[in-house]
Each structure stands twice: as structure tokens, then as C-alpha cells.
Design a protein around this motif. Structure first.
Motif, PDB file in Angstrom:
ATOM      1  N   THR A   1     -20.527  47.367 -58.861  1.00 29.33           N
ATOM      2  CA  THR A   1     -20.971  48.012 -59.841  1.00 29.33           C
ATOM      3  C   THR A   1     -21.608  49.340 -59.948  1.00 29.33           C
ATOM      4  N   VAL A   2     -20.757  50.258 -60.530  1.00 31.00           N
ATOM      5  CA  VAL A   2     -21.013  51.794 -60.315  1.00 31.00           C
ATOM      6  C   VAL A   2     -21.803  52.141 -61.721  1.00 31.00           C
ATOM      7  N   THR A   3     -22.267  53.269 -61.651  1.00 31.42           N
ATOM      8  CA  THR A   3     -23.148  53.736 -62.922  1.00 31.42           C
ATOM      9  C   THR A   3     -22.377  55.105 -63.451  1.00 31.42           C
ATOM     10  N   ALA A   4     -21.731  54.923 -64.752  1.00 31.34           N
ATOM     11  CA  ALA A   4     -21.269  55.930 -65.386  1.00 31.34           C
ATOM     12  C   ALA A   4     -22.192  56.721 -66.099  1.00 31.34           C
ATOM     13  N   ARG A   5     -22.315  58.100 -66.370  1.00 29.55           N
ATOM     14  CA  ARG A   5     -23.412  58.887 -67.090  1.00 29.55           C
ATOM     15  C   ARG A   5     -22.740  59.536 -68.227  1.00 29.55           C
ATOM     16  N   VAL A   6     -23.391  59.708 -69.374  1.00 28.90           N
ATOM     17  CA  VAL A   6     -22.910  60.134 -70.526  1.00 28.90           C
ATOM     18  C   VAL A   6     -24.193  60.757 -70.796  1.00 28.90           C
ATOM     19  N   THR A   7     -23.905  62.115 -71.246  1.00 26.92           N
ATOM     20  CA  THR A   7     -25.027  63.110 -71.468  1.00 26.92           C
ATOM     21  C   THR A   7     -24.875  63.761 -72.747  1.00 26.92           C
ATOM     22  N   VAL A   8     -25.799  63.758 -73.945  1.00 27.74           N
ATOM     23  CA  VAL A   8     -25.872  64.355 -74.731  1.00 27.74           C
ATOM     24  C   VAL A   8     -26.593  65.656 -74.672  1.00 27.74           C
ATOM     25  N   HIS A   9     -25.875  66.815 -75.048  1.00 31.86           N
ATOM     26  CA  HIS A   9     -26.682  67.973 -75.070  1.00 31.86           C
ATOM     27  C   HIS A   9     -26.909  68.517 -76.248  1.00 31.86           C
ATOM     28  N   ASN A  10     -27.984  69.360 -76.294  1.00 30.87           N
ATOM     29  CA  ASN A  10     -28.389  70.240 -77.612  1.00 30.87           C
ATOM     30  C   ASN A  10     -28.094  71.612 -77.192  1.00 30.87           C
ATOM     31  N   ARG A  11     -26.918  72.238 -77.682  1.00 31.08           N
ATOM     32  CA  ARG A  11     -26.764  73.742 -77.270  1.00 31.08           C
ATOM     33  C   ARG A  11     -27.497  74.445 -78.399  1.00 31.08           C
ATOM     34  N   GLY A  12     -28.295  73.943 -79.250  1.00 34.63           N
ATOM     35  CA  GLY A  12     -28.831  74.909 -80.211  1.00 34.63           C
ATOM     36  C   GLY A  12     -27.988  75.482 -81.141  1.00 34.63           C
ATOM     37  N   PRO A  13     -28.805  76.573 -81.812  1.00 38.67           N
ATOM     38  CA  PRO A  13     -30.095  77.285 -81.630  1.00 38.67           C
ATOM     39  C   PRO A  13     -31.265  76.635 -82.073  1.00 38.67           C
ATOM     40  N   ALA A  14     -31.102  75.493 -83.125  1.00 38.69           N
ATOM     41  CA  ALA A  14     -32.122  74.444 -83.388  1.00 38.69           C
ATOM     42  C   ALA A  14     -32.660  73.356 -82.728  1.00 38.69           C
ATOM     43  N   TRP A  15     -33.825  72.866 -82.564  1.00 41.55           N
ATOM     44  CA  TRP A  15     -34.153  71.788 -82.134  1.00 41.55           C
ATOM     45  C   TRP A  15     -33.656  70.608 -83.139  1.00 41.55           C
ATOM     46  N   VAL A  16     -33.626  69.406 -82.974  1.00 38.66           N
ATOM     47  CA  VAL A  16     -33.177  68.201 -83.902  1.00 38.66           C
ATOM     48  C   VAL A  16     -34.302  67.276 -83.434  1.00 38.66           C
ATOM     49  N   ALA A  17     -35.093  67.078 -84.574  1.00 39.29           N
ATOM     50  CA  ALA A  17     -36.076  65.889 -84.773  1.00 39.29           C
ATOM     51  C   ALA A  17     -36.143  65.481 -86.120  1.00 39.29           C
ATOM     52  N   SER A  18     -36.034  63.981 -85.833  1.00 36.95           N
ATOM     53  CA  SER A  18     -35.912  63.076 -87.094  1.00 36.95           C
ATOM     54  C   SER A  18     -37.517  62.600 -87.241  1.00 36.95           C
ATOM     55  N   LEU A  19     -38.272  63.602 -87.599  1.00 36.34           N
ATOM     56  CA  LEU A  19     -39.707  63.196 -87.683  1.00 36.34           C
ATOM     57  C   LEU A  19     -40.211  62.470 -88.941  1.00 36.34           C
ATOM     58  N   GLY A  20     -39.350  62.444 -90.000  1.00 37.14           N
ATOM     59  CA  GLY A  20     -39.753  61.473 -91.124  1.00 37.14           C
ATOM     60  C   GLY A  20     -39.168  59.911 -91.076  1.00 37.14           C
ATOM     61  N   ALA A  21     -37.807  59.864 -90.653  1.00 35.33           N
ATOM     62  CA  ALA A  21     -37.111  58.721 -90.629  1.00 35.33           C
ATOM     63  C   ALA A  21     -37.425  58.005 -89.368  1.00 35.33           C
TER      64      ALA A  21
END
Length: 230
Positions: free
Chosen positions: A108-128
Motif C-alpha cells: 500500500t503506497v500513498t499518492a499525494r495530490v495538492t491543491v495550490h492557490n497561486r492567488g492573488p486572492a484568497w478563497v473562502a466560502s464564508l457564507g455557504a
């Protein structure tokens, strides 16, 4: 602080400007009002350190005619709170990176997938409260996805977990600051060795709660690969 009597029906307006920073995109302005006391003020301030601003003092202005005073109890404190959703014109480039793993049959091996936010804005779903990104993938040929974190990942209801060709989904947290990243760890059991087995991982770009397509200027880098035994 409003330090004068307020009669039934009396309304006060507080006009204040909000600066929009370079990182702003989906923001929220929360405001509330409370009957004044030293105890209430201390509770509102909490453990934070407050610094007096340099602008003019905020001054609530009466806007309707006038009773009750500030020292009388509030019969319904549940309606003393408001929220305004603020959408700034901005973009945030999300990018996926995958990984290469190798092992023998039975490993059993561990694959890694990464989500990068390269900007310029930060992303936040503060309402939903939606994930910044949801990724979709299938296990590479000859492997089975096992022990995915239930709080983050799931499979289609009609596809039993571990079945050949099962489609999996994993979601990030609801906020991802600029230059920040979030990594999914995907355990893969190698049932049989298939040289160069690979699968595509991609973001779902049309979630109605938080559509990546609306803010991401480059959807071409929203795909990556997991490669096994290349």
C-alpha cells in the motif's frame, strides 16, 4: 457606543467605509449590537488585542423618530446580528499537482495530490461553507483506493468503495489563503503491477455553492496525474 436613550421605533445609522485589499474576493462583514455594560464590552473584546484606529470616531446618527433606554432589557437578542456578503472583483489561480509512487504487488503506497492557490486572492466560502475545491479521480489500473478519510472523501453512492472503476471525490477546507496549499493523501493498494499505470485527478469547476470557473483565470492547470510504477 451609543450612550443616550433610545425610544421605541428610534433608528440609528452607522456609516463606515471598508477598504478592499489585494487578497479580497469572497468576504463577509459581520456586525452586532448589544446593550452596553462593562461586562458586555469585555466579553465582546475577548482575548484579542485591540488598537485604536487613526480615522474619525464612528458616530451613529438618528434616522427615525422616537421610551425605552439602553439600560432596559432586550426582549429579543436573537435579532441583534447581521451579515453582509461582499464580492470583490478578483481572481485566484488554483493549480493541482500529482505524484508518482511505486511498490510491489500487495504493497500500500500513498499518492499525494495538492491543491495550490497561486492567488492573488484568497478563497473562502464564508457564507455557504463549501469547499474551495473538490477533486475527482479513479484509482490507477491495478490498484485500489483504501482507507480514504471519511470526513473529506467519498465515492458515488452506486459505486461500492474499492470496486474497479469507482469514482472518488475529496474536498478541501472552506478557505485557502493566497500561496497556501492543501494536500490529499490517497492510500493505494497495489493489487497487480501495471507499469506506468496512471489516472487523472481534476477539480470540479461548476459547484453551484462555489464555482471555480467564476474566479479561476486558468483552468488548464486544474488537472494532474497519479502515476504508479513508471
Amino acid at each position: 457606543m451609543l450612550d443616550e436613550a433610545v425610544a421605541p421605533g428610534q433608528q440609528y445609522a452607522l456609516t463606515t467605509g471598508l477598504g478592499v485589499g489585494r487578497k479580497a474576493m469572497y468576504e463577509r462583514f459581520d456586525h452586532s449590537v448589544h446593550p452596553y455594560s462593562d461586562e458586555a464590552l469585555a466579553e465582546m473584546r475577548g482575548e484579542w488585542t485591540w488598537t485604536r484606529g487613526t480615522g474619525p470616531e464612528l458616530d451613529p446618527r438618528p434616522v427615525a423618530a422616537a421610551g425605552a433606554t439602553l439600560t432596559d432589557p432586550d426582549i429579543d437578542p436573537q435579532d441583534n446580528y447581521g451579515t453582509v456578503i461582499l464580492d470583490a472583483l478578483n481572481t485566484a489561480d488554483l493549480k493541482l499537482t500529482g505524484s508518482r509512487v511505486s511498490g510491489a504487488a500487495g504493497d500500500t503506497v500513498t499518492a499525494r495530490v495538492t491543491v495550490h492557490n497561486r492567488g492573488p486572492a484568497w478563497v473562502a466560502s464564508l457564507g455557504a461553507g463549501a469547499a474551495v475545491a473538490t477533486v475527482r479521480f479513479r484509482a490507477p489500473e491495478g490498484t485500489t483506493a483504501v482507507d480514504l478519510p471519511e470526513e473529506r472523501c467519498w465515492s458515488l453512492p452506486e459505486e461500492p468503495e474499492g470496486a474497479a472503476g469507482t469514482t472518488y471525490f475529496c474536498r478541501t477546507p472552506i478557505h485557502l489563503h493566497d500561496k497556501a496549499s492543501y494536500t490529499f493523501e490517497i492510500p493505494l493498494r497495489i493489487d497487480r503491477v501495471v507499469r506506468g499505470a496512471r489516472t487523472t485527478v481534476e477539480t470540479l469547476n461548476d459547484d453551484p455553492e462555489l464555482s471555480i470557473r467564476k474566479f479561476d483565470p486558468n483552468l488548464r492547470n486544474n488537472k494532474a496525474e497519479i502515476v504508479v510504477n513508471r
